[in-house]
Design a protein around this motif. Structure first.
Motif, PDB file in Angstrom:
ATOM      1  N   ASP A 152      -9.039  13.802  -3.322  1.00 27.26           N
ATOM      2  CA  ASP A 152      -7.897  12.896  -3.469  1.00 27.26           C
ATOM      3  C   ASP A 152      -6.638  13.635  -3.033  1.00 27.26           C
ATOM      4  O   ASP A 152      -6.118  14.484  -3.755  1.00 27.26           O
ATOM      5  CB  ASP A 152      -7.783  12.457  -4.937  1.00 27.26           C
ATOM      6  CG  ASP A 152      -6.719  11.382  -5.137  1.00 27.26           C
ATOM      7  OD1 ASP A 152      -5.922  11.175  -4.206  1.00 27.26           O
ATOM      8  OD2 ASP A 152      -6.692  10.773  -6.209  1.00 27.26           O
ATOM      9  N   TRP A 173      -3.639  12.495  -2.503  1.00 20.43           N
ATOM     10  CA  TRP A 173      -2.333  12.094  -3.038  1.00 20.43           C
ATOM     11  C   TRP A 173      -2.414  11.759  -4.532  1.00 20.43           C
ATOM     12  O   TRP A 173      -1.658  10.970  -5.059  1.00 20.43           O
ATOM     13  CB  TRP A 173      -1.701  10.958  -2.245  1.00 20.43           C
ATOM     14  CG  TRP A 173      -2.480   9.672  -2.162  1.00 20.43           C
ATOM     15  CD1 TRP A 173      -2.640   8.727  -3.114  1.00 20.43           C
ATOM     16  CD2 TRP A 173      -3.184   9.196  -1.020  1.00 20.43           C
ATOM     17  NE1 TRP A 173      -3.398   7.686  -2.652  1.00 20.43           N
ATOM     18  CE2 TRP A 173      -3.741   7.948  -1.360  1.00 20.43           C
ATOM     19  CE3 TRP A 173      -3.397   9.702   0.262  1.00 20.43           C
ATOM     20  CZ2 TRP A 173      -4.511   7.209  -0.466  1.00 20.43           C
ATOM     21  CZ3 TRP A 173      -4.159   8.950   1.133  1.00 20.43           C
ATOM     22  CH2 TRP A 173      -4.698   7.728   0.773  1.00 20.43           C
ATOM     23  N   MET A 196       1.601   5.989   4.106  1.00 16.56           N
ATOM     24  CA  MET A 196       0.923   7.288   4.012  1.00 16.56           C
ATOM     25  C   MET A 196      -0.041   7.477   5.174  1.00 16.56           C
ATOM     26  O   MET A 196      -0.190   8.577   5.724  1.00 16.56           O
ATOM     27  CB  MET A 196       0.172   7.386   2.687  1.00 16.56           C
ATOM     28  CG  MET A 196       1.085   7.475   1.469  1.00 16.56           C
ATOM     29  SD  MET A 196       0.182   7.580  -0.090  1.00 16.56           S
ATOM     30  CE  MET A 196      -0.504   5.931  -0.216  1.00 16.56           C
ATOM     31  N   TRP A 241       2.261  11.340  -3.081  1.00 17.01           N
ATOM     32  CA  TRP A 241       2.156  11.660  -1.663  1.00 17.01           C
ATOM     33  C   TRP A 241       3.184  12.684  -1.233  1.00 17.01           C
ATOM     34  O   TRP A 241       4.360  12.587  -1.547  1.00 17.01           O
ATOM     35  CB  TRP A 241       2.325  10.402  -0.822  1.00 17.01           C
ATOM     36  CG  TRP A 241       2.328  10.693   0.649  1.00 17.01           C
ATOM     37  CD1 TRP A 241       3.355  10.550   1.512  1.00 17.01           C
ATOM     38  CD2 TRP A 241       1.244  11.218   1.407  1.00 17.01           C
ATOM     39  NE1 TRP A 241       2.987  10.930   2.777  1.00 17.01           N
ATOM     40  CE2 TRP A 241       1.687  11.362   2.753  1.00 17.01           C
ATOM     41  CE3 TRP A 241      -0.068  11.589   1.101  1.00 17.01           C
ATOM     42  CZ2 TRP A 241       0.865  11.845   3.761  1.00 17.01           C
ATOM     43  CZ3 TRP A 241      -0.878  12.071   2.111  1.00 17.01           C
ATOM     44  CH2 TRP A 241      -0.409  12.203   3.424  1.00 17.01           C
ATOM     45  N   ASP A 242       2.698  13.711  -0.518  1.00 12.41           N
ATOM     46  CA  ASP A 242       3.553  14.763   0.018  1.00 12.41           C
ATOM     47  C   ASP A 242       2.982  15.141   1.382  1.00 12.41           C
ATOM     48  O   ASP A 242       1.901  15.733   1.468  1.00 12.41           O
ATOM     49  CB  ASP A 242       3.563  15.970  -0.915  1.00 12.41           C
ATOM     50  CG  ASP A 242       4.538  17.048  -0.459  1.00 12.41           C
ATOM     51  OD1 ASP A 242       4.448  17.470   0.705  1.00 12.41           O
ATOM     52  OD2 ASP A 242       5.382  17.460  -1.272  1.00 12.41           O
ATOM     53  N   ALA A 243       3.686  14.811   2.445  1.00 11.45           N
ATOM     54  CA  ALA A 243       3.171  15.026   3.794  1.00 11.45           C
ATOM     55  C   ALA A 243       2.933  16.495   4.094  1.00 11.45           C
ATOM     56  O   ALA A 243       1.942  16.855   4.749  1.00 11.45           O
ATOM     57  CB  ALA A 243       4.131  14.428   4.822  1.00 11.45           C
ATOM     58  N   ASP A 300       1.682   8.812   8.238  1.00 15.34           N
ATOM     59  CA  ASP A 300       1.888  10.266   8.119  1.00 15.34           C
ATOM     60  C   ASP A 300       0.587  11.017   8.364  1.00 15.34           C
ATOM     61  O   ASP A 300       0.560  12.047   9.062  1.00 15.34           O
ATOM     62  CB  ASP A 300       2.418  10.615   6.722  1.00 15.34           C
ATOM     63  CG  ASP A 300       3.873  10.239   6.526  1.00 15.34           C
ATOM     64  OD1 ASP A 300       4.564  10.004   7.542  1.00 15.34           O
ATOM     65  OD2 ASP A 300       4.316  10.185   5.358  1.00 15.34           O
ATOM     66  N   MET A 301      -0.507  10.523   7.784  1.00 13.96           N
ATOM     67  CA  MET A 301      -1.799  11.193   7.932  1.00 13.96           C
ATOM     68  C   MET A 301      -2.264  11.182   9.378  1.00 13.96           C
ATOM     69  O   MET A 301      -2.783  12.189   9.880  1.00 13.96           O
ATOM     70  CB  MET A 301      -2.837  10.505   7.032  1.00 13.96           C
ATOM     71  CG  MET A 301      -2.574  10.695   5.547  1.00 13.96           C
ATOM     72  SD  MET A 301      -3.698   9.733   4.504  1.00 13.96           S
ATOM     73  CE  MET A 301      -5.212  10.653   4.708  1.00 13.96           C
ATOM     74  N   LEU A 337      -8.974   4.731   3.765  1.00 14.63           N
ATOM     75  CA  LEU A 337      -7.656   4.220   3.383  1.00 14.63           C
ATOM     76  C   LEU A 337      -7.646   2.698   3.364  1.00 14.63           C
ATOM     77  O   LEU A 337      -8.444   2.044   4.041  1.00 14.63           O
ATOM     78  CB  LEU A 337      -6.610   4.680   4.404  1.00 14.63           C
ATOM     79  CG  LEU A 337      -6.395   6.181   4.566  1.00 14.63           C
ATOM     80  CD1 LEU A 337      -5.891   6.475   5.961  1.00 14.63           C
ATOM     81  CD2 LEU A 337      -5.384   6.651   3.545  1.00 14.63           C
ATOM     82  N   PHE A 383      -0.213  17.610   2.362  1.00 10.77           N
ATOM     83  CA  PHE A 383      -1.366  17.087   3.089  1.00 10.77           C
ATOM     84  C   PHE A 383      -1.651  17.920   4.333  1.00 10.77           C
ATOM     85  O   PHE A 383      -2.807  18.223   4.647  1.00 10.77           O
ATOM     86  CB  PHE A 383      -1.140  15.630   3.477  1.00 10.77           C
ATOM     87  CG  PHE A 383      -2.208  15.089   4.394  1.00 10.77           C
ATOM     88  CD1 PHE A 383      -3.474  14.814   3.910  1.00 10.77           C
ATOM     89  CD2 PHE A 383      -1.947  14.889   5.745  1.00 10.77           C
ATOM     90  CE1 PHE A 383      -4.462  14.328   4.755  1.00 10.77           C
ATOM     91  CE2 PHE A 383      -2.924  14.407   6.594  1.00 10.77           C
ATOM     92  CZ  PHE A 383      -4.185  14.131   6.092  1.00 10.77           C
ATOM     93  N   ASP A 427      -1.828   1.420   1.764  1.00  9.05           N
ATOM     94  CA  ASP A 427      -1.656   2.822   2.134  1.00  9.05           C
ATOM     95  C   ASP A 427      -1.001   3.005   3.498  1.00  9.05           C
ATOM     96  O   ASP A 427      -1.007   4.120   4.043  1.00  9.05           O
ATOM     97  CB  ASP A 427      -3.022   3.522   2.155  1.00  9.05           C
ATOM     98  CG  ASP A 427      -3.708   3.507   0.798  1.00  9.05           C
ATOM     99  OD1 ASP A 427      -2.999   3.395  -0.215  1.00  9.05           O
ATOM    100  OD2 ASP A 427      -4.947   3.589   0.756  1.00  9.05           O
TER     101      ASP A 427
END
Length: 334
Positions: free
Chosen positions: A2, A4, A45, A8-10, A48-49, A33, A13, A42
């Motif tokens: 998991d 996040w 996020m 969430w923190d880019a 970003d991912m 996702l 990650f 999501d």
């Protein structure tokens, strides 16, 4: 894992992904996702991912899986993945099966029953012709004026369906180019005027359009049958609820490559749609055999498609009562 669970923190990650990429025993790296086309859940996020994966993945295979098979994919995520050759699979259960099959194929010899891989020689026009030869399509005709539309509707018998078609009009309903249940001449004339107006207004983006009147198909189950080509996995076939059932039955089945009749039947059995096809609570049973034939046909044509063919979709395929076959209502080849 998991990524996040703590919020969430880019940057965090990116650090996690860097460690996964460095681990030789981990391949592929799969992200699951909720990334619907609506942009909700999501989506932020996921963007970003996707950007981080494109930057840090290196030689590792990264795969995005949209948990829903029928909600589409967030546009920006799809664009980032496409530009960086990152596969995006739809539907968690089917995607996991596909990934497992692909992974086993990478590491162990796979028996193919002495079958060679088919030549990819079928163009979009070839596929359209083959589908029309193999699958029954709704009866219809192209019309150029309201009087001709009324004449065609009268010949088919009311109610009818009217569609606007154009080279770049892939999702006709979203563009307001589909009218169903037109029950009299005035309804046909009104629909013709509406659709003609949209086609004229959007000619620069959609291309030169035309209007088609079709016999309306009822008393059947609406099913999605679609082929896709993925740069990593190759051709794949998807079956699930189609048309108005999409929002009610949100599941589908996915297989890689060309499938047999038995494999098509197993795909159907994997979905909740099979309960309806078999006759839910004593209701009428539907022509599962015809649906299997359609799945086999689309998978075979997708496996033989030229490199520029990215998708072949029939939605909906109306599966009629047992023994009566199935009728395709709309087809898209991209």
């Amino acid at each position: 894992m998991d990524v996040w669970g703590m919020g969430w923190d880019a940057e965090r990650f990116a650090g996690i992904l860097d460690k996964l990429v460095a681990a030789p025993e981990i391949d592929p790296i799969v992200f699951t996702l909720d990334i619907p086309a609506s942009g909700a859940a999501d989506g932020p996020m996921g963007v970003d991912m996707a950007r981080t994966a494109a930057e840090y993945a290196g030689d590792k295979t990264v795969i995005f899986v949209a948990n829903s098979a029928i909600a589409g994919v967030h546009g920006e995520i799809a664009d980032i993945c496409r530009k960086n050759d990152v596969p995006v699979l739809l539907g968690l259960a089917g995607a996991m099966r596909a990934i497992a099959t692909w992974t086993r194929g990478k590491t162990t010899p796979v028996e193919r029953d002495n079958r060679t891989q088919p030549d990819r020689t079928l163009s979009k026009d070839d596929i359209a012709a083959e589908l029309n030869a193999r699958i029954r399509f709704a009866e219809g005709t192209t019309v150029e004026e309201p009087d001709a539309a009324v004449e065609a509707a009268t010949a088919f018998g009311f109610p009818v369906v009217m569609k606007g078609i154009a080279p770049n009009a892939v999702h006709k309903s979203d563009l307001g180019l589909v009218r169903v249940g037109l029950s009299d001449a005035q309804a046909v004339r009104d629909a013709f005027a509406d659709i003609d107006g949209i086609l004229r207004k959007s000619r620069e983006t959609l291309g030169v359009g035309a209007i088609r009147v079709e016999a309306m198909v009822s008393d059947g189950l609406e099913v999605l049958v679609a082929g896709r080509f993925d740069p990593t996995f190759g051709p794949m076939i998807i079956v699930g609820a189609g048309g108005k059932l999409v929002e009610m039955i949100a599941d589908s089945a996915l297989r890689l490559g060309e499938v047999s009749v038995d494999e098509a039947a197993a795909m159907i059995a994997q979905t909740r749609l099979s309960t309806l096809l078999d006759g839910y609570r004593g209701d009428v049973a539907y022509d599962t055999e015809a649906l299997c034939d359609a799945i086999v046909s689309v998978s075979a044509l997708m496996a033989r498609a030229t490199a520029d063919v990215k998708a072949v979709e029939i939605n909906p395929l109306i599966v009629l009562k047992k023994g009566m076959g199935a009728i395709a209502v709309d087809m898209v080849i991209e």
